[in-house]
Design a protein around this motif. Structure first.
Motif, PDB file in Angstrom:
ATOM      1  N   ILE A  76     -41.296   8.014 -16.782  1.00  0.00           N
ATOM      2  CA  ILE A  76     -41.164   6.693 -17.414  1.00  0.00           C
ATOM      3  C   ILE A  76     -40.195   5.826 -16.635  1.00  0.00           C
ATOM      4  O   ILE A  76     -40.482   4.652 -16.351  1.00  0.00           O
ATOM      5  N   SER A  77     -39.041   6.368 -16.254  1.00  0.00           N
ATOM      6  CA  SER A  77     -38.060   5.552 -15.526  1.00  0.00           C
ATOM      7  C   SER A  77     -38.584   5.158 -14.144  1.00  0.00           C
ATOM      8  O   SER A  77     -38.304   4.063 -13.660  1.00  0.00           O
ATOM      9  N   SER A 122     -45.595  -4.785  -6.658  1.00  0.00           N
ATOM     10  CA  SER A 122     -45.721  -3.476  -6.011  1.00  0.00           C
ATOM     11  C   SER A 122     -46.910  -2.695  -6.562  1.00  0.00           C
ATOM     12  O   SER A 122     -47.613  -2.011  -5.815  1.00  0.00           O
ATOM     13  N   LEU A 123     -47.141  -2.798  -7.869  1.00  0.00           N
ATOM     14  CA  LEU A 123     -48.296  -2.126  -8.470  1.00  0.00           C
ATOM     15  C   LEU A 123     -49.609  -2.647  -7.884  1.00  0.00           C
ATOM     16  O   LEU A 123     -50.492  -1.865  -7.524  1.00  0.00           O
ATOM     17  N   TYR A 159     -47.636   4.763 -18.538  1.00  0.00           N
ATOM     18  CA  TYR A 159     -46.181   4.670 -18.550  1.00  0.00           C
ATOM     19  C   TYR A 159     -45.593   3.380 -17.991  1.00  0.00           C
ATOM     20  O   TYR A 159     -44.406   3.133 -18.158  1.00  0.00           O
ATOM     21  N   SER A 160     -46.368   2.564 -17.317  1.00  0.00           N
ATOM     22  CA  SER A 160     -45.806   1.358 -16.712  1.00  0.00           C
ATOM     23  C   SER A 160     -45.651   0.238 -17.739  1.00  0.00           C
ATOM     24  O   SER A 160     -46.538  -0.011 -18.549  1.00  0.00           O
ATOM     25  N   THR A 161     -44.514  -0.431 -17.663  1.00  0.00           N
ATOM     26  CA  THR A 161     -44.295  -1.596 -18.522  1.00  0.00           C
ATOM     27  C   THR A 161     -44.665  -2.890 -17.808  1.00  0.00           C
ATOM     28  O   THR A 161     -44.691  -3.950 -18.423  1.00  0.00           O
ATOM     29  N   HIS A 162     -44.948  -2.794 -16.500  1.00  0.00           N
ATOM     30  CA  HIS A 162     -45.269  -3.982 -15.711  1.00  0.00           C
ATOM     31  C   HIS A 162     -46.729  -4.034 -15.276  1.00  0.00           C
ATOM     32  O   HIS A 162     -47.060  -4.713 -14.304  1.00  0.00           O
TER      33      HIS A 162
END
Length: 142
Positions: A51-52, A61-62, A107-110
């Motif tokens: 997660i971190s 970047s994604l 898990y990504s928030t972005h």
């Protein structure tokens, strides 16, 4: 244990006498199950680390990772012919990319796009999973 299975499966794949053995034999394909198990193990026992890690990857970047991976998969035949070491890692690209997609979607928030928000895609996934489960049987009957 999973790492040993991956190594044995990779060696079996690389030393297979024919392409049929390399691509259809259980031992050469077991690596995919083992890779998936390794990712699941990582997520289960090191969830905070996963997660971190994905929280630190920004949206640009994604998108860049998605583009580079898709282009590498699309041009892997060209890369395989022109980059000497690439023939040893080209079969890892789909695994690494799809493992990244699964982890990023969960898990990504972005994320720039969450596939789980599309209801028709969820329905298609339910149908295609059933087809996936029997596709090798159908191919072998052909």
């Amino acid at each position: 244990f999973l790492v040993v299975l991956i190594i044995v499966s990779e060696l079996f794949f690389m030393k297979a006498p024919t392409w049929e053995v390399a691509y259809f034999h259980l031992f050469s394909n077991f690596r995919f199950l083992a890779y998936g198990g390794l990712v699941a193990y990582l997520c289960f026992f090191n969830k905070d680390l996963v997660i971190s890690t994905f929280k630190r990857i920004n949206r640009f970047s994604l998108v860049l990772i998605y583009l580079v991976c898709i282009l590498m998969i699309f041009f892997q035949k060209y890369l395989n012919l022109n980059i000497p070491f690439f023939k040893y890692v080209y079969h890892l690209l789909p695994f690494l990319f799809f493992a990244f997609v699964i982890l990023e979607q969960n898990y990504s928030t972005h994320s720039f796009f969450k596939m789980g928000r599309l209801k028709w895609l969820i329905g298609l996934g339910k149908i295609s999973y059933g087809i996936y489960l029997i596709h090798m049987i159908v191919l072998m009957l052909k």
